[in-house]
Design a protein around this motif. Structure first.
Motif, PDB file in Angstrom:
ATOM      1  N   PHE A  55       0.822  -1.197   0.000  1.00 20.65           N
ATOM      2  CA  PHE A  55       0.000   0.000   0.000  1.00 20.65           C
ATOM      3  C   PHE A  55       0.863   1.256   0.000  1.00 20.65           C
ATOM      4  O   PHE A  55       1.766   1.388   0.818  1.00 20.65           O
ATOM      5  N   VAL A  56       0.550   2.183  -0.900  1.00 21.08           N
ATOM      6  CA  VAL A  56       1.259   3.459  -0.973  1.00 21.08           C
ATOM      7  C   VAL A  56       0.497   4.472  -0.130  1.00 21.08           C
ATOM      8  O   VAL A  56      -0.714   4.634  -0.292  1.00 21.08           O
ATOM      9  N   GLU A  57       1.235   5.121   0.777  1.00 20.70           N
ATOM     10  CA  GLU A  57       0.621   6.146   1.607  1.00 20.70           C
ATOM     11  C   GLU A  57       1.667   7.197   1.927  1.00 20.70           C
ATOM     12  O   GLU A  57       2.724   6.878   2.470  1.00 20.70           O
ATOM     13  N   ASP A  58       1.362   8.440   1.578  1.00 22.68           N
ATOM     14  CA  ASP A  58       2.280   9.556   1.810  1.00 22.68           C
ATOM     15  C   ASP A  58       3.645   9.242   1.198  1.00 22.68           C
ATOM     16  O   ASP A  58       3.739   8.977   0.016  1.00 22.68           O
ATOM     17  N   ASP A  59       4.706   9.230   2.018  1.00 24.06           N
ATOM     18  CA  ASP A  59       6.068   8.982   1.543  1.00 24.06           C
ATOM     19  C   ASP A  59       6.479   7.529   1.781  1.00 24.06           C
ATOM     20  O   ASP A  59       7.648   7.222   1.910  1.00 24.06           O
ATOM     21  N   GLY A  60       5.522   6.612   1.811  1.00 20.36           N
ATOM     22  CA  GLY A  60       5.903   5.252   2.131  1.00 20.36           C
ATOM     23  C   GLY A  60       5.186   4.193   1.325  1.00 20.36           C
ATOM     24  O   GLY A  60       4.126   4.424   0.750  1.00 20.36           O
ATOM     25  N   LEU A  61       5.813   3.026   1.319  1.00 20.34           N
ATOM     26  CA  LEU A  61       5.241   1.826   0.711  1.00 20.34           C
ATOM     27  C   LEU A  61       5.213   0.759   1.794  1.00 20.34           C
ATOM     28  O   LEU A  61       6.248   0.388   2.344  1.00 20.34           O
ATOM     29  N   GLU A  62       4.014   0.310   2.130  1.00 17.34           N
ATOM     30  CA  GLU A  62       3.820  -0.618   3.239  1.00 17.34           C
ATOM     31  C   GLU A  62       3.700  -2.052   2.742  1.00 17.34           C
ATOM     32  O   GLU A  62       2.934  -2.340   1.827  1.00 17.34           O
ATOM     33  N   CYS A  63       4.457  -2.938   3.363  1.00 17.44           N
ATOM     34  CA  CYS A  63       4.393  -4.366   3.057  1.00 17.44           C
ATOM     35  C   CYS A  63       3.039  -4.898   3.509  1.00 17.44           C
ATOM     36  O   CYS A  63       2.639  -4.701   4.662  1.00 17.44           O
ATOM     37  N   TRP A  64       2.361  -5.578   2.629  1.00 15.28           N
ATOM     38  CA  TRP A  64       1.028  -6.086   2.944  1.00 15.28           C
ATOM     39  C   TRP A  64       1.049  -7.224   3.969  1.00 15.28           C
ATOM     40  O   TRP A  64       0.069  -7.463   4.663  1.00 15.28           O
ATOM     41  N   ALA A  65       2.169  -7.918   4.111  1.00 17.62           N
ATOM     42  CA  ALA A  65       2.210  -9.103   4.970  1.00 17.62           C
ATOM     43  C   ALA A  65       2.394  -8.784   6.449  1.00 17.62           C
ATOM     44  O   ALA A  65       1.698  -9.346   7.293  1.00 17.62           O
ATOM     45  N   HIS A  66       3.334  -7.889   6.766  1.00 16.74           N
ATOM     46  CA  HIS A  66       3.640  -7.647   8.181  1.00 16.74           C
ATOM     47  C   HIS A  66       3.571  -6.180   8.583  1.00 16.74           C
ATOM     48  O   HIS A  66       3.856  -5.842   9.719  1.00 16.74           O
ATOM     49  N   GLY A  67       3.253  -5.291   7.633  1.00 18.26           N
ATOM     50  CA  GLY A  67       3.025  -3.897   7.973  1.00 18.26           C
ATOM     51  C   GLY A  67       4.227  -2.983   8.021  1.00 18.26           C
ATOM     52  O   GLY A  67       4.075  -1.810   8.344  1.00 18.26           O
ATOM     53  N   SER A  68       5.411  -3.479   7.708  1.00 16.48           N
ATOM     54  CA  SER A  68       6.565  -2.573   7.671  1.00 16.48           C
ATOM     55  C   SER A  68       6.380  -1.585   6.531  1.00 16.48           C
ATOM     56  O   SER A  68       5.996  -1.960   5.423  1.00 16.48           O
ATOM     57  N   LYS A  69       6.661  -0.319   6.812  1.00 18.06           N
ATOM     58  CA  LYS A  69       6.525   0.732   5.813  1.00 18.06           C
ATOM     59  C   LYS A  69       7.910   1.288   5.512  1.00 18.06           C
ATOM     60  O   LYS A  69       8.681   1.552   6.430  1.00 18.06           O
ATOM     61  N   PHE A  70       8.226   1.443   4.223  1.00 22.46           N
ATOM     62  CA  PHE A  70       9.537   1.924   3.784  1.00 22.46           C
ATOM     63  C   PHE A  70       9.400   3.281   3.117  1.00 22.46           C
ATOM     64  O   PHE A  70       8.498   3.505   2.314  1.00 22.46           O
ATOM     65  N   SER A  71      10.327   4.195   3.436  1.00 17.26           N
ATOM     66  CA  SER A  71      10.349   5.515   2.824  1.00 17.26           C
ATOM     67  C   SER A  71      10.633   5.391   1.330  1.00 17.26           C
ATOM     68  O   SER A  71      11.563   4.680   0.926  1.00 17.26           O
ATOM     69  N   LEU A  72       9.861   6.107   0.528  1.00 19.47           N
ATOM     70  CA  LEU A  72      10.075   6.089  -0.914  1.00 19.47           C
ATOM     71  C   LEU A  72      11.318   6.874  -1.313  1.00 19.47           C
ATOM     72  O   LEU A  72      11.870   6.647  -2.387  1.00 19.47           O
ATOM     73  N   THR A  73      11.770   7.778  -0.465  1.00 15.99           N
ATOM     74  CA  THR A  73      12.930   8.608  -0.804  1.00 15.99           C
ATOM     75  C   THR A  73      14.245   8.078  -0.246  1.00 15.99           C
ATOM     76  O   THR A  73      15.295   8.276  -0.845  1.00 15.99           O
ATOM     77  N   THR A  74      14.188   7.401   0.898  1.00 13.03           N
ATOM     78  CA  THR A  74      15.429   6.915   1.519  1.00 13.03           C
ATOM     79  C   THR A  74      15.545   5.396   1.548  1.00 13.03           C
ATOM     80  O   THR A  74      16.628   4.866   1.741  1.00 13.03           O
ATOM     81  N   GLY A  75      14.411   4.694   1.415  1.00 10.65           N
ATOM     82  CA  GLY A  75      14.417   3.234   1.514  1.00 10.65           C
ATOM     83  C   GLY A  75      14.433   2.728   2.940  1.00 10.65           C
ATOM     84  O   GLY A  75      14.337   1.523   3.184  1.00 10.65           O
ATOM     85  N   LYS A  76      14.549   3.635   3.901  1.00 10.88           N
ATOM     86  CA  LYS A  76      14.626   3.225   5.307  1.00 10.88           C
ATOM     87  C   LYS A  76      13.254   2.794   5.821  1.00 10.88           C
ATOM     88  O   LYS A  76      12.230   3.383   5.453  1.00 10.88           O
ATOM     89  N   PRO A  77      13.243   1.767   6.690  1.00  8.67           N
ATOM     90  CA  PRO A  77      11.967   1.370   7.283  1.00  8.67           C
ATOM     91  C   PRO A  77      11.474   2.453   8.229  1.00  8.67           C
ATOM     92  O   PRO A  77      12.266   3.048   8.967  1.00  8.67           O
ATOM     93  N   LEU A  78      10.183   2.709   8.197  1.00 10.10           N
ATOM     94  CA  LEU A  78       9.588   3.738   9.035  1.00 10.10           C
ATOM     95  C   LEU A  78       8.971   3.148  10.298  1.00 10.10           C
ATOM     96  O   LEU A  78       8.538   3.897  11.172  1.00 10.10           O
ATOM     97  N   ASN A  79       8.903   1.827  10.355  1.00 12.00           N
ATOM     98  CA  ASN A  79       8.379   1.147  11.534  1.00 12.00           C
ATOM     99  C   ASN A  79       8.849  -0.315  11.526  1.00 12.00           C
ATOM    100  O   ASN A  79       9.365  -0.808  10.530  1.00 12.00           O
ATOM    101  N   LEU A  80       8.660  -0.964  12.656  1.00 16.63           N
ATOM    102  CA  LEU A  80       8.996  -2.382  12.774  1.00 16.63           C
ATOM    103  C   LEU A  80       7.884  -3.219  12.146  1.00 16.63           C
ATOM    104  O   LEU A  80       6.790  -2.720  11.950  1.00 16.63           O
ATOM    105  N   PRO A  81       8.149  -4.456  11.786  1.00 19.79           N
ATOM    106  CA  PRO A  81       9.261  -5.286  12.212  1.00 19.79           C
ATOM    107  C   PRO A  81      10.531  -5.161  11.365  1.00 19.79           C
ATOM    108  O   PRO A  81      11.576  -5.639  11.767  1.00 19.79           O
ATOM    109  N   ALA A  82      10.481  -4.518  10.196  1.00 20.64           N
ATOM    110  CA  ALA A  82      11.704  -4.367   9.393  1.00 20.64           C
ATOM    111  C   ALA A  82      12.632  -3.353  10.048  1.00 20.64           C
ATOM    112  O   ALA A  82      12.181  -2.365  10.625  1.00 20.64           O
TER     113      ALA A  82
END
Length: 108
Positions: A55-82
């Motif tokens: 799911f794309v939301e704001d500046d992130g792409l969220e993994c559908w399986a476990h909910g980790s969201k990654f920044s579209l500009t830096t690639g860094k995870p914005l939350n756990l579990p990643a």
């Protein structure tokens, strides 16, 4: 290596991701709600899941399986579990087409 044509820009819907594989590298190509196009590694670093199915939301792409969201500009995870980032690739728009070079990873 040089940038490769991925698709026409008008084929990328806002707030949606598309999976492409260039030279064996899986990449999630995302057009955010402002119209900017991003390219990040398509594989979640937590669970080996395709991020482009998420799911794309704001500046992130969220993994559908476990909910980790990654920044579209830096690639860094914005939350756990990643906790490991995904690579980020440069995007060029030329004559209405999207180009990405899978060999060039941005340092952000």
């Amino acid at each position: 290596m040089s940038a490769q044509k991925v698709c026409p820009l008008d084929e990328l819907a806002p707030d949606a991701a598309r999976r492409v594989v260039l030279d064996g590298v899986a990449i999630a190509v995302v057009r955010d709600s402002s119209g900017a196009v991003h390219a990040i590694g398509d594989t979640c670093t937590h669970g080996d899941i395709s991020l482009s199915e998420g799911f794309v939301e704001d500046d992130g792409l969220e993994c559908w399986a476990h909910g980790s969201k990654f920044s579209l500009t830096t690639g860094k995870p914005l939350n756990l579990p990643a906790y490991e980032p995904v690579p980020v690739f440069a995007v060029e728009i030329v004559d209405g087409d999207v180009y990405i070079d899978p060999a060039v990873r941005l340092e952000v």
